[in-house]
Design a protein around this motif. Sequence first.
Motif, mmCIF file in Angstrom:
data_model
loop_
_atom_site.group_PDB
_atom_site.id
_atom_site.type_symbol
_atom_site.label_atom_id
_atom_site.label_comp_id
_atom_site.label_asym_id
_atom_site.label_seq_id
_atom_site.Cartn_x
_atom_site.Cartn_y
_atom_site.Cartn_z
ATOM 1 N N LEU A 294 49.982 43.006 40.709
ATOM 2 C CA LEU A 294 49.017 44.113 40.126
ATOM 3 C C LEU A 294 48.836 43.350 38.665
ATOM 4 C CD1 LEU A 294 49.685 47.673 41.054
ATOM 5 C CD2 LEU A 294 48.324 45.966 42.807
ATOM 6 N N PRO A 295 47.394 43.269 38.123
ATOM 7 C CA PRO A 295 47.097 42.555 36.979
ATOM 8 C C PRO A 295 46.878 44.147 35.870
ATOM 9 C CG PRO A 295 45.073 42.426 38.117
ATOM 10 C CD PRO A 295 46.064 42.991 39.341
ATOM 11 N N ILE A 296 47.567 44.008 34.655
ATOM 12 C CA ILE A 296 47.520 45.109 34.447
ATOM 13 C C ILE A 296 46.297 45.249 33.259
ATOM 14 C CG2 ILE A 296 48.274 46.655 32.546
ATOM 15 C CD1 ILE A 296 51.463 45.819 33.319
ATOM 16 N N ARG A 297 45.880 45.826 32.461
ATOM 17 C CA ARG A 297 44.688 46.223 31.681
ATOM 18 C C ARG A 297 44.386 46.800 30.933
ATOM 19 N NH1 ARG A 297 37.987 45.565 34.294
ATOM 20 N NH2 ARG A 297 38.887 47.884 34.191
#
Length: 304
Positions: A294-297
């Motif tokens: 999952l991309p972390i922003r």
Amino acid sequence: MASNEGSTLESIDSLDEVQATALHTLGEMVRSFIEHLPFLAGGILTLLLTWGLARLVSGFGTRLLSKWHKRESVKELIVRLLSIIVWVMGLLLTAIVLFPGLTPSKALGGLGLVSIAVGLAFKDIFENFFAGILILWRFPLERGDYIECEGLVGKVERITVRMSYIRETNGELTVVPNSFLFKNPVTILTNEPSRRVMLTTGVAYDVDVEEAVKIITDAMHTCETLTADKPVQVFPSSFGSSSIDIELAWWTESSPLGVRRSTGEVITTVKAALDKAGIEIPFPYRTLTFKEPLPIRQEAHSAN
């Protein structure tokens, strides 16, 4: 004109004859009733004697059988059957007194025909009657017992020859026909002074199971509601989704209230002992696995 007068006279004569016949018949009925008054009085006296004798048999039989070492329901059944016999004989004697031409053989024959007709008309009532007799005679069921039958749980307050009175645990009184208890499985919860209760708890997978079992066992032995001369059994039972499941089994008072009280004490005591030992009783865990990372922003927040 003469013919009309003749018809009128005939009508008057016919009316007089009808009136005379009616008065004669009424007079005969009154005379017959007066002549039959002694028999009526004798029948009423016989009924009163029958009632008194039935009460005497009931009271004397109860006191006489009180020292007999049999189940209370058997004693009660014997007293009721004796009362029924007294009433049947009393009613037959009353019928013979009221109708002098009636012989015992005729009375018994008429009673047989009447019993067949009544039996066909009131089949359910007689079914419950005989079921009640069998329950009182054969069932290990007494007043004061707690039973469970088809979802009905309660205390037996009274058993008659036709129906039983069950006081449910919520305080409601349920009256059930005896055939209901006779035809369905009945669990007598208080047939013995104590009964076995089972409960399942769990500990985390990283806990020493043997140590947890020992702590739970020692904690249960401190409970006051457990039956002292019965074993306490604690065994690991299965691999749960989030814990090692441990099965607890013990004996306590057999009434529903006794079981609830003991269960509450065991749960409270075991929980306190495990908490003191630092052993976790886990709640369900869920591990989520994603096909791709999952991309972390990270969002920048401006200061006001």
